[in-house]
Design an enzyme around this catalytic site. Structure first.
Site, PDB file in Angstrom:
ATOM      1  CB  SER A   1      -0.953  -0.049   1.205  1.00  0.00           C
ATOM      2  OG  SER A   1      -1.967   0.920   1.091  1.00  0.00           O
TER       3      SER A   1
ATOM      4  CD  GLU B   1      -5.823  -4.413  -3.916  1.00  0.00           C
ATOM      5  OE1 GLU B   1      -5.375  -3.367  -3.414  1.00  0.00           O
ATOM      6  OE2 GLU B   1      -5.128  -5.416  -4.131  1.00  0.00           O
TER       7      GLU B   1
ATOM      8  CG  HIS C   1      -5.515  -2.407   0.013  1.00  0.00           C
ATOM      9  ND1 HIS C   1      -4.810  -2.071  -1.118  1.00  0.00           N
ATOM     10  CD2 HIS C   1      -4.925  -1.709   1.034  1.00  0.00           C
ATOM     11  CE1 HIS C   1      -3.862  -1.207  -0.809  1.00  0.00           C
ATOM     12  NE2 HIS C   1      -3.901  -0.980   0.489  1.00  0.00           N
TER      13      HIS C   1
END
Length: 309
Positions: free
Chosen positions: A154, A248, A278
């Site tokens: 991320s 996502e 995610h």
């Protein structure tokens, strides 16, 4: 660019984990980040357990506090500098102990997870500065760059790319490879999957993403390279290994990055996992899809550190 997709069926255990993620973890990311949400995510990390035989120690690299994860029984053939996710505003080495420990065990490496500074208390480029200091700390310990992998998920994936760009401009040697799990590469938030009202996401919320970007940038240009590596000159970076799920809102942050990097001469392996949300890799030991993804990451580490495919 090497692109691969995986089995589209969802295991029963993944279905259960996804339900838990939506019911328990997603609410912690439903509002703009604050001290309460940080504490809640740290608390939820206690639901994840490191694999048997893992060791956890504390230290510093370049003046930055780090957690070291290893499996002494497996030995170590190299090092991974793992940069945790959390939108640059939350997350910590504690939230990622399970994933870091399982990667250490599967890849037979020592994993260092820096506790880099978070926004809004410390805006861009504080996190990049800390990541660079930690990487330099590894080099100062005599570890050759061809025995180092940079990894992140991320925002930590975006940070891993920002670090590689800093190394390029320094100049300092690139690592042996870079692992990116659902990387946050476009803080202008213009990806089609981010803009689409139909894109499914079981963990992240768009209000959280928008607030995180604002907190991190504090009015700075969102397209500057170390904030949004998607818009950078990526030529000369180490080989990239990217994993992303189809469900996502940041899906296009990975696919556009892979396309751009390939066009600029970077070796890219892109794995697109159907029906995954995610950073599902956080749930290693809880669902087979996460375990398989970590195994694939370990295979990349092995190939880059040993030269054996």
């Amino acid at each position: 660019m090497n692109i691969s997709a995986h089995n589209s069926s969802l295991s029963f255990r993944a279905f259960l984990v996804r339900t838990l993620v939506y019911a328990v973890m997603r609410p912690a990311l439903a509002k703009p980040p604050n001290a309460e949400s940080r504490a809640k995510l740290d608390g939820l990390s206690k639901l994840m357990f490191m694999p048997r035989g893992s060791t956890l120690t504390f230290g510093q690299l370049g003046g930055v506090n780090v957690e070291w994860l290893a499996d002494p029984a497996a030995g170590a053939r190299g090092f991974v500098l793992y940069l945790h996710g959390g939108g640059y505003v939350t997350g910590s080495p504690r939230t990622h102990r399970n994933l870091a420990a399982r990667l250490a065990k599967a890849a037979r490496v020592c994993v260092a997870v820096p506790d880099y500074r978070l926004a809004p208390e410390h805006r861009h480029p504080a996190a990049v500065d800390d990541a660079l200091a930690a990487y330099k700390g590894l080099l100062q310990q005599g570890i050759p760059p061809n025995k180092i992998i940079i990894a992140g998920d991320s925002a930590g994936g975006g940070l891993a790319l920002a670090l590689a760009l800093r190394l390029k401009s320094a100049p300092l040697p690139q690592p042996a490879g870079i692992i990116l799990l659902s990387p946050f590469t476009d803080l202008s938030l213009n990806g089609a999957s981010m803009q689409s009202p139909k894109q499914k996401e079981w963990l992240l919320t768009k209000p959280f993403i928008h607030a995180a970007a604002q907190h991190y940038l504090g009015g700075q240009d969102p397209r500057q390279p170390t904030a949004s590596p998607l818009f950078a000159d990526l030529s000369g970076l180490a080989p990239l290994f990217v994993q992303v799920g189809t469900e996502e809102v940041l899906l296009d942050d990975s696919t556009r990055l892979a396309q751009t990097a390939t066009q600029q001469g970077v070796s890219v392996t892109l794995q697109i996992w159907p029906r995954m949300w995610h950073v599902w890799q956080l749930h290693g030991g809880q669902m087979p899809e996460a375990d398989r993804a970590i195994t694939a990451m370990a295979d990349f580490v092995h190939s880059r550190l040993t030269g054996k495919l």
